[in-house]
Design a protein around this motif. Sequence first.
Motif, PDB file in Angstrom:
ATOM      1  N   MET A   1      14.618 -13.261   2.072  1.00  0.00           N
ATOM      2  CA  MET A   1      14.886 -14.440   1.254  1.00  0.00           C
ATOM      3  C   MET A   1      16.395 -14.612   1.119  1.00  0.00           C
ATOM      4  SD  MET A   1      11.880 -14.876  -1.408  1.00  0.00           S
ATOM      5  CE  MET A   1      12.924 -14.479  -2.775  1.00  0.00           C
ATOM      6  N   THR A   2      17.008 -15.087   2.182  1.00  0.00           N
ATOM      7  CA  THR A   2      18.447 -15.281   2.197  1.00  0.00           C
ATOM      8  C   THR A   2      18.832 -16.558   1.458  1.00  0.00           C
ATOM      9  OG1 THR A   2      18.310 -16.450   4.276  1.00  0.00           O
ATOM     10  CG2 THR A   2      18.692 -14.084   4.396  1.00  0.00           C
ATOM     11  N   THR A   3      20.104 -16.644   1.127  1.00  0.00           N
ATOM     12  CA  THR A   3      20.629 -17.826   0.455  1.00  0.00           C
ATOM     13  C   THR A   3      21.647 -18.504   1.362  1.00  0.00           C
ATOM     14  OG1 THR A   3      20.305 -16.904  -1.757  1.00  0.00           O
ATOM     15  CG2 THR A   3      21.907 -18.684  -1.538  1.00  0.00           C
ATOM     16  N   LEU A   4      21.415 -19.762   1.621  1.00  0.00           N
ATOM     17  CA  LEU A   4      22.283 -20.562   2.485  1.00  0.00           C
ATOM     18  C   LEU A   4      23.177 -21.454   1.639  1.00  0.00           C
ATOM     19  CD1 LEU A   4      23.214 -22.107   5.068  1.00  0.00           C
ATOM     20  CD2 LEU A   4      21.125 -23.476   4.847  1.00  0.00           C
ATOM     21  N   ILE A   5      24.480 -21.390   1.896  1.00  0.00           N
ATOM     22  CA  ILE A   5      25.432 -22.321   1.297  1.00  0.00           C
ATOM     23  C   ILE A   5      25.814 -23.331   2.373  1.00  0.00           C
ATOM     24  CG2 ILE A   5      27.688 -22.596   0.224  1.00  0.00           C
ATOM     25  CD1 ILE A   5      27.498 -19.681  -0.709  1.00  0.00           C
ATOM     26  N   LEU A   6      25.299 -24.540   2.245  1.00  0.00           N
ATOM     27  CA  LEU A   6      25.633 -25.610   3.176  1.00  0.00           C
ATOM     28  C   LEU A   6      26.937 -26.253   2.729  1.00  0.00           C
ATOM     29  CD1 LEU A   6      22.210 -27.405   3.739  1.00  0.00           C
ATOM     30  CD2 LEU A   6      23.665 -26.488   5.553  1.00  0.00           C
ATOM     31  N   LEU A   7      27.923 -26.189   3.574  1.00  0.00           N
ATOM     32  CA  LEU A   7      29.250 -26.707   3.256  1.00  0.00           C
ATOM     33  C   LEU A   7      29.576 -27.882   4.159  1.00  0.00           C
ATOM     34  CD1 LEU A   7      32.151 -26.370   1.966  1.00  0.00           C
ATOM     35  CD2 LEU A   7      32.621 -24.781   3.854  1.00  0.00           C
ATOM     36  N   ARG A   8      29.869 -29.024   3.553  1.00  0.00           N
ATOM     37  CA  ARG A   8      30.323 -30.143   4.379  1.00  0.00           C
ATOM     38  C   ARG A   8      31.814 -29.959   4.658  1.00  0.00           C
ATOM     39  NH1 ARG A   8      30.842 -36.701   3.286  1.00  0.00           N
ATOM     40  NH2 ARG A   8      31.405 -37.191   5.434  1.00  0.00           N
TER      41      ARG A   8
ATOM     42  N   VAL B   1      22.927 -25.600  -1.898  1.00  0.00           N
ATOM     43  CA  VAL B   1      22.439 -24.228  -1.794  1.00  0.00           C
ATOM     44  C   VAL B   1      20.925 -24.200  -1.668  1.00  0.00           C
ATOM     45  CG1 VAL B   1      22.366 -21.958  -2.905  1.00  0.00           C
ATOM     46  CG2 VAL B   1      24.407 -23.408  -3.135  1.00  0.00           C
ATOM     47  N   ILE B   2      20.450 -23.482  -0.653  1.00  0.00           N
ATOM     48  CA  ILE B   2      19.016 -23.354  -0.395  1.00  0.00           C
ATOM     49  C   ILE B   2      18.679 -21.876  -0.224  1.00  0.00           C
ATOM     50  CG2 ILE B   2      17.096 -23.963   1.129  1.00  0.00           C
ATOM     51  CD1 ILE B   2      18.804 -26.359   2.088  1.00  0.00           C
ATOM     52  N   THR B   3      17.652 -21.424  -0.924  1.00  0.00           N
ATOM     53  CA  THR B   3      17.126 -20.080  -0.711  1.00  0.00           C
ATOM     54  C   THR B   3      15.827 -20.203   0.068  1.00  0.00           C
ATOM     55  OG1 THR B   3      18.099 -19.217  -2.748  1.00  0.00           O
ATOM     56  CG2 THR B   3      16.269 -17.985  -1.811  1.00  0.00           C
ATOM     57  N   TYR B   4      15.762 -19.507   1.198  1.00  0.00           N
ATOM     58  CA  TYR B   4      14.564 -19.551   2.029  1.00  0.00           C
ATOM     59  C   TYR B   4      13.693 -18.338   1.757  1.00  0.00           C
ATOM     60  CZ  TYR B   4      16.541 -23.400   4.720  1.00  0.00           C
ATOM     61  OH  TYR B   4      17.047 -24.617   5.103  1.00  0.00           O
ATOM     62  N   THR B   5      12.416 -18.578   1.496  1.00  0.00           N
ATOM     63  CA  THR B   5      11.448 -17.500   1.283  1.00  0.00           C
ATOM     64  C   THR B   5      10.381 -17.600   2.370  1.00  0.00           C
ATOM     65  OG1 THR B   5       9.749 -18.619  -0.043  1.00  0.00           O
ATOM     66  CG2 THR B   5      11.792 -17.996  -1.178  1.00  0.00           C
ATOM     67  N   PRO B   6       9.504 -16.607   2.480  1.00  0.00           N
ATOM     68  CA  PRO B   6       8.449 -16.681   3.495  1.00  0.00           C
ATOM     69  C   PRO B   6       7.496 -17.852   3.306  1.00  0.00           C
ATOM     70  CG  PRO B   6       8.731 -14.421   2.759  1.00  0.00           C
ATOM     71  CD  PRO B   6       9.542 -15.269   1.839  1.00  0.00           C
ATOM     72  N   THR B   7       7.430 -18.393   2.089  1.00  0.00           N
ATOM     73  CA  THR B   7       6.460 -19.466   1.836  1.00  0.00           C
ATOM     74  C   THR B   7       7.081 -20.845   1.690  1.00  0.00           C
ATOM     75  OG1 THR B   7       6.561 -18.953  -0.538  1.00  0.00           O
ATOM     76  CG2 THR B   7       4.784 -17.930   0.762  1.00  0.00           C
TER      77      THR B   7
ATOM     78  N   PRO C   1      21.304  -6.626  -6.844  1.00  0.00           N
ATOM     79  CA  PRO C   1      20.638  -5.609  -6.022  1.00  0.00           C
ATOM     80  C   PRO C   1      19.262  -5.181  -6.537  1.00  0.00           C
ATOM     81  CG  PRO C   1      22.945  -5.046  -6.384  1.00  0.00           C
ATOM     82  CD  PRO C   1      22.650  -6.215  -7.264  1.00  0.00           C
ATOM     83  N   ASP C   2      19.080  -5.123  -7.852  1.00  0.00           N
ATOM     84  CA  ASP C   2      17.821  -4.611  -8.405  1.00  0.00           C
ATOM     85  C   ASP C   2      16.827  -5.709  -8.726  1.00  0.00           C
ATOM     86  OD1 ASP C   2      18.882  -2.045  -8.292  1.00  0.00           O
ATOM     87  OD2 ASP C   2      19.785  -2.244 -10.289  1.00  0.00           O
ATOM     88  N   GLU C   3      17.184  -6.948  -8.429  1.00  0.00           N
ATOM     89  CA  GLU C   3      16.302  -8.069  -8.774  1.00  0.00           C
ATOM     90  C   GLU C   3      15.516  -8.513  -7.556  1.00  0.00           C
ATOM     91  OE1 GLU C   3      17.182 -11.719 -11.511  1.00  0.00           O
ATOM     92  OE2 GLU C   3      17.797 -12.256  -9.494  1.00  0.00           O
ATOM     93  N   LYS C   4      14.209  -8.542  -7.707  1.00  0.00           N
ATOM     94  CA  LYS C   4      13.358  -9.016  -6.621  1.00  0.00           C
ATOM     95  C   LYS C   4      13.310 -10.541  -6.656  1.00  0.00           C
ATOM     96  CE  LYS C   4       8.703  -8.766  -4.677  1.00  0.00           C
ATOM     97  NZ  LYS C   4       7.321  -8.233  -4.837  1.00  0.00           N
ATOM     98  N   PRO C   5      13.732 -11.214  -5.597  1.00  0.00           N
ATOM     99  CA  PRO C   5      13.713 -12.681  -5.583  1.00  0.00           C
ATOM    100  C   PRO C   5      12.292 -13.219  -5.732  1.00  0.00           C
ATOM    101  CG  PRO C   5      15.034 -11.809  -3.780  1.00  0.00           C
ATOM    102  CD  PRO C   5      14.269 -10.653  -4.358  1.00  0.00           C
ATOM    103  N   ALA C   6      12.158 -14.245  -6.532  1.00  0.00           N
ATOM    104  CA  ALA C   6      10.840 -14.837  -6.777  1.00  0.00           C
ATOM    105  C   ALA C   6      10.447 -15.754  -5.627  1.00  0.00           C
ATOM    106  CB  ALA C   6      10.856 -15.615  -8.075  1.00  0.00           C
ATOM    107  N   GLU C   7       9.186 -15.674  -5.226  1.00  0.00           N
ATOM    108  CA  GLU C   7       8.673 -16.552  -4.187  1.00  0.00           C
ATOM    109  C   GLU C   7       7.900 -17.727  -4.772  1.00  0.00           C
ATOM    110  OE1 GLU C   7       6.715 -14.781  -0.882  1.00  0.00           O
ATOM    111  OE2 GLU C   7       7.938 -12.970  -0.949  1.00  0.00           O
ATOM    112  N   GLU C   8       7.718 -17.689  -6.102  1.00  0.00           N
ATOM    113  CA  GLU C   8       6.984 -18.770  -6.764  1.00  0.00           C
ATOM    114  C   GLU C   8       7.863 -19.376  -7.840  1.00  0.00           C
ATOM    115  OE1 GLU C   8       3.267 -17.334  -8.151  1.00  0.00           O
ATOM    116  OE2 GLU C   8       2.464 -17.006  -6.132  1.00  0.00           O
ATOM    117  N   ALA C   9       7.687 -20.675  -8.059  1.00  0.00           N
ATOM    118  CA  ALA C   9       8.454 -21.358  -9.083  1.00  0.00           C
ATOM    119  C   ALA C   9       7.993 -20.930 -10.464  1.00  0.00           C
ATOM    120  CB  ALA C   9       8.298 -22.868  -8.931  1.00  0.00           C
ATOM    121  N   VAL C  10       8.905 -20.914 -11.409  1.00  0.00           N
ATOM    122  CA  VAL C  10       8.584 -20.570 -12.793  1.00  0.00           C
ATOM    123  C   VAL C  10       7.866 -21.742 -13.443  1.00  0.00           C
ATOM    124  CG1 VAL C  10       9.521 -19.927 -15.035  1.00  0.00           C
ATOM    125  CG2 VAL C  10      10.559 -19.030 -12.943  1.00  0.00           C
TER     126      VAL C  10
END
Length: 228
Positions: free
Chosen positions: A1-8, A185-191, A212-221
């Motif tokens: 679940m990487t985080t993409l910073i799209l920069l124009r 900014v876009i975070t890509y997850t498997p779903t 480092p110790d936080e598991k990225p969420a794959e579902e919206a809150v």
Amino acid sequence: MTTLILLRHGRSTSNTSGVLAGRSPGVELDEKGREQAERVVERLAPVPLAAIVTSPMTRCVQTVEPLAQARGMTPVLEPDITEVDYGDWTNRELKELAKEDLWKVVQAHPSAAVFPGGEGLAAMQARAVAAIRRQDLRIAEEFGPSAVWVACSHGDPIKSIVADALASHLDNFQRIVVDNCSISVITYTPTRPFVARVNDVGGDVASLIPKPDEKPAEEAVVGGSTGA
């Protein structure tokens, strides 16, 4: 679940000329554009970056150059996030293009727009999104799922990538604003992707620093943010 910073890219000589430069060679950053590129270095200083990917167009390469130098990194050229091939529209004045019948299609029904002698906006979106997802997979495999990376591109490709991440039809992409040297900014997850920012030109970037110790969420809150 990487985080993409799209920069124009920063403001270029074509952005203020009233001409559709497209893929014309020799379009560089103007003085303000170079200042914008330098501010990107300061703004992203707290964020650990795994990779910098850029369109091969000069204005994009120049935009990421200060950032790459500051980080001791070599940008990866990605041809498929380059500018739209505007074909016969290239180097024509925008005020004249606005009189063309195709202009209305580009504005209201861009998925059907194909530039004479060039490419269609739907084809542009397909190759740009495919390239971003390909690079994202490579970076995740090489640097891990918490990697943050930058991709520098152009207005229409970035808008099309954001539209895809929002699951919004390309016909809505003209509703998205992407200013020079803004970040989206876009975070890509498997779903699914999560869009965290669009056209951000000055917000705090602390939230982009991986925990480092936080598991990225794959579902919206449910109900929105937890307030954390």
